[in-house]
Motif scaffolding. Structure first.
Motif, short mmCIF file in Angstrom:
data_model
loop_
_atom_site.label_atom_id
_atom_site.label_comp_id
_atom_site.label_asym_id
_atom_site.label_seq_id
_atom_site.Cartn_x
_atom_site.Cartn_y
_atom_site.Cartn_z
N VAL A 164 98.27 -31.35 42.32
CA VAL A 164 97.28 -30.39 41.88
C VAL A 164 97.95 -29.06 41.61
O VAL A 164 98.67 -28.54 42.46
CB VAL A 164 96.17 -30.21 42.94
CG1 VAL A 164 95.16 -29.16 42.50
CG2 VAL A 164 95.48 -31.53 43.23
N THR A 165 97.73 -28.53 40.41
CA THR A 165 98.22 -27.20 40.05
C THR A 165 97.02 -26.31 39.77
O THR A 165 96.21 -26.63 38.89
CB THR A 165 99.12 -27.25 38.79
OG1 THR A 165 100.20 -28.14 39.03
CG2 THR A 165 99.65 -25.88 38.43
N HIS A 166 96.88 -25.23 40.53
CA HIS A 166 95.74 -24.33 40.37
C HIS A 166 96.26 -23.00 39.84
O HIS A 166 97.12 -22.38 40.43
CB HIS A 166 95.06 -24.12 41.73
CG HIS A 166 93.88 -23.22 41.67
ND1 HIS A 166 93.46 -22.50 42.76
CD2 HIS A 166 93.02 -22.89 40.66
CE1 HIS A 166 92.39 -21.80 42.44
NE2 HIS A 166 92.11 -22.00 41.16
N LEU A 167 95.70 -22.58 38.70
CA LEU A 167 96.05 -21.30 38.10
C LEU A 167 94.83 -20.39 38.15
O LEU A 167 94.01 -20.37 37.24
CB LEU A 167 96.49 -21.49 36.64
CG LEU A 167 97.68 -22.41 36.38
CD1 LEU A 167 97.94 -22.52 34.88
CD2 LEU A 167 98.91 -21.91 37.13
N PRO A 168 94.70 -19.62 39.25
CA PRO A 168 93.58 -18.68 39.33
C PRO A 168 93.77 -17.56 38.30
O PRO A 168 94.88 -17.08 38.10
CB PRO A 168 93.64 -18.11 40.74
CG PRO A 168 94.67 -18.90 41.47
CD PRO A 168 95.51 -19.60 40.45
N GLY A 169 92.70 -17.18 37.63
CA GLY A 169 92.81 -16.13 36.62
C GLY A 169 93.75 -16.51 35.49
O GLY A 169 94.52 -15.68 35.02
#
Length: 119
Positions: free
Chosen positions: A111-116
């Motif tokens: 899982v790769t999460h890119l906030p903003g």
């Protein structure tokens, strides 16, 4: 072998679990209007988060987060406006996140999460 729809649904389930584990509250999933669909709408304290989820079986066509093109970003901004107009949710800030999920051959997910990820 899961269908594309099943793969996407599984990826969204994983993304929702990830977001809730990170302390966000999920407000909506798969919200649809004439212009398209929002995968996940969540609240991160005082921020409303519109999250696009991309799931792939591998990276042969690039990382899933790379699939959120400028055109898709524009569409997500319009969808966010439509969602806000249709719901009684208010927040001083709005954020657009992207979650990329790669389902590995061993059954585990990266899982790769890119906030903003974009504004």
């Amino acid at each position: 072998m899961p269908t594309t729809a099943e793969l996407g649904s599984h990826g969204e389930d994983l993304a929702v679990t990830y977001l809730t584990d990170e302390g966000l509250t999920v407000l909506d999933r798969n919200w649809r209007c004439r212009e398209g669909e929002l995968d996940v709408v969540a609240r991160d304290r005082t921020t409303l988060v519109f999250c696009e989820v991309k799931t792939r079986r591998g990276t042969g066509y690039g990382d899933p987060v790379e699939a959120v093109t400028y055109a898709k970003q524009r569409r997500l901004r319009v969808l966010a406006q439509r969602w806000l107009a249709a719901h009684d949710e208010h927040a001083p800030e709005v954020r657009f996140d992207v979650i990329g999920i790669v389902l590995r051959a061993d059954g585990l997910a990266k899982v790769t999460h890119l906030p903003g990820a974009f504004s």
